[in-house]
Scaffold this motif. Structure first.
Motif, short mmCIF file in Angstrom:
data_model
loop_
_atom_site.label_atom_id
_atom_site.label_comp_id
_atom_site.label_asym_id
_atom_site.label_seq_id
_atom_site.Cartn_x
_atom_site.Cartn_y
_atom_site.Cartn_z
N CYS A 259 0.86 -1.19 0.00
CA CYS A 259 0.00 0.00 0.00
C CYS A 259 0.89 1.24 0.00
CB CYS A 259 -0.93 0.00 1.21
SG CYS A 259 -0.08 0.08 2.81
N THR A 260 0.31 2.42 -0.04
CA THR A 260 1.10 3.66 -0.02
C THR A 260 1.39 4.06 1.43
OG1 THR A 260 -0.83 5.12 0.10
CG2 THR A 260 -0.10 4.46 -2.12
N PRO A 261 2.41 4.91 1.65
CA PRO A 261 2.68 5.37 3.02
C PRO A 261 1.46 6.05 3.65
CG PRO A 261 4.49 5.98 1.55
CD PRO A 261 3.41 5.41 0.69
N SER A 262 0.75 6.86 2.87
CA SER A 262 -0.41 7.55 3.45
C SER A 262 -1.50 6.57 3.84
CB SER A 262 -0.94 8.64 2.52
OG SER A 262 -1.18 8.14 1.24
N GLN A 263 -1.71 5.53 3.02
CA GLN A 263 -2.72 4.52 3.38
C GLN A 263 -2.33 3.80 4.67
OE1 GLN A 263 -2.77 2.36 -0.35
NE2 GLN A 263 -4.82 3.12 -0.84
N LEU A 264 -1.04 3.51 4.81
CA LEU A 264 -0.58 2.82 6.03
C LEU A 264 -0.76 3.72 7.25
CD1 LEU A 264 0.82 0.25 7.16
CD2 LEU A 264 2.99 1.45 6.88
N ALA A 265 -0.36 4.99 7.13
CA ALA A 265 -0.48 5.93 8.25
C ALA A 265 -1.95 6.10 8.66
CB ALA A 265 0.13 7.27 7.87
N LEU A 266 -2.82 6.16 7.68
CA LEU A 266 -4.25 6.32 7.93
C LEU A 266 -4.84 5.04 8.51
CD1 LEU A 266 -6.39 8.49 7.65
CD2 LEU A 266 -6.58 7.93 5.22
N ALA A 267 -4.40 3.91 8.00
CA ALA A 267 -4.87 2.62 8.53
C ALA A 267 -4.48 2.48 10.00
CB ALA A 267 -4.27 1.47 7.72
N TRP A 268 -3.32 2.99 10.37
CA TRP A 268 -2.90 2.93 11.78
C TRP A 268 -3.92 3.66 12.67
CZ3 TRP A 268 -1.54 6.83 15.28
CH2 TRP A 268 -1.00 6.37 16.49
N VAL A 269 -4.43 4.81 12.20
CA VAL A 269 -5.44 5.55 12.98
C VAL A 269 -6.74 4.74 13.02
CG1 VAL A 269 -6.73 7.70 13.21
CG2 VAL A 269 -4.37 7.78 12.38
N HIS A 270 -7.18 4.23 11.87
CA HIS A 270 -8.41 3.43 11.84
C HIS A 270 -8.32 2.23 12.77
CE1 HIS A 270 -10.97 5.31 8.86
NE2 HIS A 270 -9.97 5.42 8.01
N ASN A 271 -7.15 1.63 12.83
CA ASN A 271 -6.98 0.42 13.65
C ASN A 271 -6.88 0.70 15.15
OD1 ASN A 271 -6.29 -2.45 12.09
ND2 ASN A 271 -6.08 -0.66 10.78
N GLN A 272 -6.99 1.96 15.54
CA GLN A 272 -7.00 2.30 16.97
C GLN A 272 -8.31 1.92 17.64
OE1 GLN A 272 -4.46 3.25 18.71
NE2 GLN A 272 -3.10 3.56 16.97
N GLY A 273 -9.37 1.76 16.87
CA GLY A 273 -10.64 1.37 17.49
C GLY A 273 -11.83 1.87 16.70
N ASN A 274 -12.99 1.28 16.98
CA ASN A 274 -14.18 1.65 16.21
C ASN A 274 -14.86 2.92 16.74
OD1 ASN A 274 -15.31 0.71 18.53
ND2 ASN A 274 -16.32 -1.07 17.61
N ASP A 275 -14.20 3.60 17.68
CA ASP A 275 -14.71 4.89 18.16
C ASP A 275 -13.90 6.05 17.58
OD1 ASP A 275 -12.37 4.28 19.50
OD2 ASP A 275 -13.10 4.84 21.50
N VAL A 276 -13.01 5.75 16.61
CA VAL A 276 -12.12 6.76 16.05
C VAL A 276 -12.47 7.02 14.58
CG1 VAL A 276 -9.72 7.41 15.60
CG2 VAL A 276 -10.26 5.95 17.56
N CYS A 277 -12.70 8.29 14.25
CA CYS A 277 -12.98 8.65 12.86
C CYS A 277 -11.94 9.66 12.39
CB CYS A 277 -14.38 9.27 12.74
SG CYS A 277 -14.81 9.68 11.03
#
Length: 342
Positions: A259-277
């Protein structure tokens, strides 16, 4: 392209798209305003892709970003979106001022409703905390606006854990917006746990490190002379030299992951939990499409740990902001007992 899913934000009933769209850069702070028709096309593309949680503020422009969104949401589009805007920062003689007194709150809300061309704001944030006014007073006025159906849900931005608790005691806070990314992790110790304890949704702005986690040091060569990022401590050459190491390591892991660096960085935030947008901003459809691709990237505990080890809280050099705009670290307000209404 798959449609973006939905999530519950906070515990008061607000439902939003699992990723939002930060609209600031379309009109302000990141160089000259972009062509209006192009931005309306982008906003409509986002909504059609399922990204319906749109983020603006009266200070973006000032006012021009809200006007842009007002134009984009005409003709039946308004009903499809969850619209968040903010009050509390005004620009006076080129300097930022923060206000949270009741009269200001009400005037700001009326102004935003008019510019956006709507009857009610879905999520209304206090953009920065006025440290001269007890938070109970500001939220007390917001509570009245909820009762009058001018706003539906209340949010805070860049608020400390103590401020969040005091505000939540007056009226339930639905969301706290904060800067959270692989290079801004100071909220993890105190603020994130407080939000979770109180059932408050977490909205992560600048989840791509203001573009640095997408492009690395070459971003600086692309910034226009009006771009405010040029003045941020993290973007100064002596700090960039150090900070580029994080981008390099993120890029290596992204290549391994396909994936791209930005997708990975964004995925890291998404993977913090289902209460994070997260609400990454962009002005380009191709970047938007890339950003929503992050939603399908699942990271193992080992991958999360690897990313976190290279981006520990003290791994980044330079403050998030220069002088002139407080963050949650300076957001405590006087006790309510000190307040004398004028």
């Amino acid at each position: 392209m798959e449609k973006v899913g939905r999530m519950k934000l906070g515990s008061q009933g607000l439902e939003v798209s699992a990723q939002g769209l930060g609209c600031m850069g379309m009109s302000a702070f990141y160089g000259p305003a972009k062509p209006e028709s192009d931005m309306i096309t982008l906003i409509h593309h986002a909504i059609n892709s399922g990204v319906t949680f749109l983020d603006t503020s009266d200070v973006y422009g000032p006012f021009t970003n809200e006007i842009l969104l007002g134009k984009a949401l005409k003709d039946g589009v308004r009903e499809k979106v969850e619209l968040a805007t903010k009050f509390g920062i005004s620009v006076v003689d080129g300097k930022f001022e923060v206000h949270g007194d009741p009269q200001y709150v009400r005037q700001a809300c009326e102004g935003s409703l008019k510019r956006l061309g709507i009857d009610s704001i879905d999520l209304y944030y206090q953009h920065r905390i006025d440290t001269r006014i007890p938070i109970e007073v500001t939220v007390g006025e917001l509570k009245k606006l909820v009762e009058e159906a001018k706003i539906k849900y209340i949010g805070l931005s860049e608020a400390s854990a103590a401020t969040i608790r005091r505000a939540h005691a007056v009226h339930p806070i639905t969301a706290v917006q904060l800067e959270w990314s692989l290079w801004s992790r100071d909220v993890e110790e105190d603020i994130i746990p407080t939000c979770r304890e109180l059932g408050i949704g977490i909205v992560a702005y600048s989840p791509l490190g203001r573009g640095f986690l997408s492009s690395g040091p070459k971003l600086l060569e692309e910034l226009s002379k009006e771009d405010s990022r040029k003045n941020f401590p993290r973007f100064q050459s002596e700090n960039v030299e150090h900070n580029k190491t994080i981008f390099k390591r993120v890029s290596e892991i992204a290549a391994r992951k396909g994936c791209t660096p930005s997708q990975l960085a964004l995925a890291w935030v998404h993977n913090q939990g289902n209460d994070v947008c997260p609400i990454p901003g962009t002005t380009k459809i191709e970047n938007f499409n890339q950003n929503i691709g992050a939603l399908s990237i699942k990271l193992t505990p080992e991958e999360m740990a690897e990313l976190e080890s290279l981006a520990s809280e003290d791994a980044v050099k330079g403050d998030r902001y220069g002088k002139g705009l407080n963050t949650w670290k300076e957001s405590d307000t006087p006790p309510l007992s000190s307040w004398k209404a004028t």
